[in-house]
Design a protein around this motif. Structure first.
Motif, PDB file in Angstrom:
ATOM      1  N   MET A  56       0.832  -1.203   0.000  1.00 30.30           N
ATOM      2  CA  MET A  56       0.000   0.000   0.000  1.00 30.30           C
ATOM      3  C   MET A  56       0.866   1.253   0.000  1.00 30.30           C
ATOM      4  O   MET A  56       0.556   2.231  -0.684  1.00 30.30           O
ATOM      5  CB  MET A  56      -0.955  -0.003   1.192  1.00 30.30           C
ATOM      6  CG  MET A  56      -2.050  -1.048   1.073  1.00 30.30           C
ATOM      7  SD  MET A  56      -3.213  -0.980   2.436  1.00 30.30           S
ATOM      8  CE  MET A  56      -3.988   0.595   2.135  1.00 30.30           C
ATOM      9  N   SER A  57       1.954   1.219   0.732  1.00 24.47           N
ATOM     10  CA  SER A  57       2.870   2.354   0.761  1.00 24.47           C
ATOM     11  C   SER A  57       3.488   2.578  -0.612  1.00 24.47           C
ATOM     12  O   SER A  57       3.589   3.725  -1.073  1.00 24.47           O
ATOM     13  CB  SER A  57       3.964   2.104   1.804  1.00 24.47           C
ATOM     14  OG  SER A  57       4.876   3.163   1.810  1.00 24.47           O
ATOM     15  N   LYS A  58       3.881   1.505  -1.274  1.00 26.31           N
ATOM     16  CA  LYS A  58       4.432   1.618  -2.629  1.00 26.31           C
ATOM     17  C   LYS A  58       3.398   2.228  -3.572  1.00 26.31           C
ATOM     18  O   LYS A  58       3.715   3.104  -4.386  1.00 26.31           O
ATOM     19  CB  LYS A  58       4.854   0.247  -3.158  1.00 26.31           C
ATOM     20  CG  LYS A  58       6.089  -0.324  -2.517  1.00 26.31           C
ATOM     21  CD  LYS A  58       6.371  -1.695  -3.133  1.00 26.31           C
ATOM     22  CE  LYS A  58       7.462  -2.434  -2.410  1.00 26.31           C
ATOM     23  NZ  LYS A  58       7.665  -3.791  -2.971  1.00 26.31           N
ATOM     24  N   GLU A  59       2.158   1.768  -3.467  1.00 19.65           N
ATOM     25  CA  GLU A  59       1.100   2.272  -4.350  1.00 19.65           C
ATOM     26  C   GLU A  59       0.811   3.743  -4.061  1.00 19.65           C
ATOM     27  O   GLU A  59       0.566   4.524  -4.974  1.00 19.65           O
ATOM     28  CB  GLU A  59      -0.164   1.427  -4.205  1.00 19.65           C
ATOM     29  CG  GLU A  59      -1.218   1.726  -5.231  1.00 19.65           C
ATOM     30  CD  GLU A  59      -0.747   1.522  -6.668  1.00 19.65           C
ATOM     31  OE1 GLU A  59      -1.237   2.273  -7.541  1.00 19.65           O
ATOM     32  OE2 GLU A  59       0.094   0.648  -6.938  1.00 19.65           O
ATOM     33  N   LYS A  60       0.828   4.142  -2.794  1.00 21.20           N
ATOM     34  CA  LYS A  60       0.647   5.555  -2.462  1.00 21.20           C
ATOM     35  C   LYS A  60       1.711   6.397  -3.146  1.00 21.20           C
ATOM     36  O   LYS A  60       1.423   7.476  -3.670  1.00 21.20           O
ATOM     37  CB  LYS A  60       0.716   5.765  -0.943  1.00 21.20           C
ATOM     38  CG  LYS A  60      -0.567   5.549  -0.222  1.00 21.20           C
ATOM     39  CD  LYS A  60      -0.405   5.960   1.232  1.00 21.20           C
ATOM     40  CE  LYS A  60      -1.674   5.778   1.996  1.00 21.20           C
ATOM     41  NZ  LYS A  60      -1.562   6.248   3.391  1.00 21.20           N
ATOM     42  N   ASN A  61       2.959   5.919  -3.124  1.00 25.03           N
ATOM     43  CA  ASN A  61       4.051   6.665  -3.766  1.00 25.03           C
ATOM     44  C   ASN A  61       3.836   6.781  -5.270  1.00 25.03           C
ATOM     45  O   ASN A  61       4.110   7.818  -5.867  1.00 25.03           O
ATOM     46  CB  ASN A  61       5.404   6.028  -3.450  1.00 25.03           C
ATOM     47  CG  ASN A  61       5.812   6.267  -2.014  1.00 25.03           C
ATOM     48  OD1 ASN A  61       5.443   7.259  -1.405  1.00 25.03           O
ATOM     49  ND2 ASN A  61       6.562   5.331  -1.454  1.00 25.03           N
ATOM     50  N   VAL A  62       3.330   5.717  -5.879  1.00 20.38           N
ATOM     51  CA  VAL A  62       3.036   5.748  -7.320  1.00 20.38           C
ATOM     52  C   VAL A  62       1.957   6.790  -7.604  1.00 20.38           C
ATOM     53  O   VAL A  62       2.074   7.594  -8.531  1.00 20.38           O
ATOM     54  CB  VAL A  62       2.598   4.357  -7.826  1.00 20.38           C
ATOM     55  CG1 VAL A  62       2.024   4.439  -9.231  1.00 20.38           C
ATOM     56  CG2 VAL A  62       3.764   3.373  -7.771  1.00 20.38           C
ATOM     57  N   ILE A  63       0.917   6.806  -6.796  1.00 17.44           N
ATOM     58  CA  ILE A  63      -0.179   7.759  -6.997  1.00 17.44           C
ATOM     59  C   ILE A  63       0.299   9.187  -6.749  1.00 17.44           C
ATOM     60  O   ILE A  63      -0.068  10.111  -7.488  1.00 17.44           O
ATOM     61  CB  ILE A  63      -1.391   7.397  -6.108  1.00 17.44           C
ATOM     62  CG1 ILE A  63      -1.950   6.039  -6.525  1.00 17.44           C
ATOM     63  CG2 ILE A  63      -2.468   8.476  -6.198  1.00 17.44           C
ATOM     64  CD1 ILE A  63      -2.977   5.464  -5.563  1.00 17.44           C
ATOM     65  N   LEU A  64       1.132   9.372  -5.727  1.00 19.02           N
ATOM     66  CA  LEU A  64       1.677  10.711  -5.479  1.00 19.02           C
ATOM     67  C   LEU A  64       2.505  11.189  -6.676  1.00 19.02           C
ATOM     68  O   LEU A  64       2.439  12.367  -7.050  1.00 19.02           O
ATOM     69  CB  LEU A  64       2.528  10.716  -4.205  1.00 19.02           C
ATOM     70  CG  LEU A  64       1.737  10.668  -2.899  1.00 19.02           C
ATOM     71  CD1 LEU A  64       2.661  10.410  -1.719  1.00 19.02           C
ATOM     72  CD2 LEU A  64       0.953  11.954  -2.695  1.00 19.02           C
ATOM     73  N   GLU A  65       3.246  10.290  -7.281  1.00 18.70           N
ATOM     74  CA  GLU A  65       4.017  10.645  -8.476  1.00 18.70           C
ATOM     75  C   GLU A  65       3.080  11.008  -9.630  1.00 18.70           C
ATOM     76  O   GLU A  65       3.333  11.943 -10.388  1.00 18.70           O
ATOM     77  CB  GLU A  65       4.946   9.501  -8.868  1.00 18.70           C
ATOM     78  CG  GLU A  65       5.884   9.828  -9.996  1.00 18.70           C
ATOM     79  CD  GLU A  65       6.787  11.014  -9.699  1.00 18.70           C
ATOM     80  OE1 GLU A  65       7.010  11.819 -10.628  1.00 18.70           O
ATOM     81  OE2 GLU A  65       7.270  11.147  -8.554  1.00 18.70           O
ATOM     82  N   GLU A  66       1.969  10.264  -9.767  1.00 24.12           N
ATOM     83  CA  GLU A  66       0.983  10.576 -10.804  1.00 24.12           C
ATOM     84  C   GLU A  66       0.358  11.949 -10.549  1.00 24.12           C
ATOM     85  O   GLU A  66       0.116  12.711 -11.491  1.00 24.12           O
ATOM     86  CB  GLU A  66      -0.094   9.495 -10.855  1.00 24.12           C
ATOM     87  CG  GLU A  66       0.405   8.167 -11.394  1.00 24.12           C
ATOM     88  CD  GLU A  66      -0.632   7.063 -11.313  1.00 24.12           C
ATOM     89  OE1 GLU A  66      -1.773   7.318 -10.864  1.00 24.12           O
ATOM     90  OE2 GLU A  66      -0.293   5.934 -11.698  1.00 24.12           O
ATOM     91  N   LEU A  67       0.095  12.271  -9.295  1.00 25.48           N
ATOM     92  CA  LEU A  67      -0.444  13.596  -8.957  1.00 25.48           C
ATOM     93  C   LEU A  67       0.540  14.695  -9.342  1.00 25.48           C
ATOM     94  O   LEU A  67       0.146  15.731  -9.892  1.00 25.48           O
ATOM     95  CB  LEU A  67      -0.760  13.678  -7.462  1.00 25.48           C
ATOM     96  CG  LEU A  67      -2.054  13.025  -7.010  1.00 25.48           C
ATOM     97  CD1 LEU A  67      -2.092  12.895  -5.494  1.00 25.48           C
ATOM     98  CD2 LEU A  67      -3.250  13.805  -7.504  1.00 25.48           C
TER      99      LEU A  67
END
Length: 176
Positions: A56-67
């Motif tokens: 979940m932490s990895k996915e949050k980082n991916v989404i933050l990068e997309e933002l």
């Protein structure tokens, strides 16, 4: 998710179902010969997702990068700003969320959301095209046995009844 051989990502990519991981409400196009795999993957995701904190932490980082990418791309950002200004309600919110909301979400929130929204009395399976209705119903009944009911949740589609089912066969290879 139950995937002992680690094949779901490859299976999803081959079937064009990558978006399934992000939007269970939009399956996309699946060839009729892949229907069984698609139903199996959806059932597996709905019943056996683990939501490991590290992942979940990895996915949050991916989404933050997309933002960040959206904020740095004017042609993307303009649509988010436009819809936010046009609609003064949830329709105007970006589907990806905000940094603030993303940072507030934790595993417990996700598990609570899933347990109240992805239950047998709130999931609708729909198909069109070259699909045999009876075969699809049998697949779903066999694969979705582990998805729990939520007694305190209101069914989203309580007014849908069997009598509202419409199957149109026009002699071609498709049913609608």
């Amino acid at each position: 998710v139950r995937d002992p051989a680690g094949q779901h990502p490859q299976r999803l990519q081959l079937l064009g179902l990558e978006q399934l991981l992000f939007h269970l409400s939009t399956l996309g196009d699946v060839l009729d010969e892949h229907l069984e795999i698609a139903v199996d993957v959806i059932a597996d995701i709905l019943s056996d997702s683990i939501f490991e904190p590290v992942e979940m932490s990895k996915e949050k980082n991916v989404i933050l990068e997309e933002l960040r990418a959206i904020e740095e791309t004017p042609e993307e950002l303009i649509f988010d700003l436009f819809w936010r200004d046009v609609f003064d309600d949830p329709l105007g919110l970006s589907i990806i969320g905000t940094k603030e909301t993303l940072n507030q979400i934790n595993r417990k929130d996700v598990l609570n959301y899933v347990s109240h929204n992805y239950t047998a009395n709130r999931v609708v399976i729909a198909a069109s095209g070259n699909v045999n209705h009876t075969s699809l119903v049998n697949l779903v009944q066999n694969r979705f046995t582990k998805i729990p009911q939520c007694a305190k949740c209101n069914p989203l589609y309580s007014k849908i009844k069997e009598k509202n089912k419409h199957i149109i066969e026009d002699g071609s290879l498709q049913s609608h």
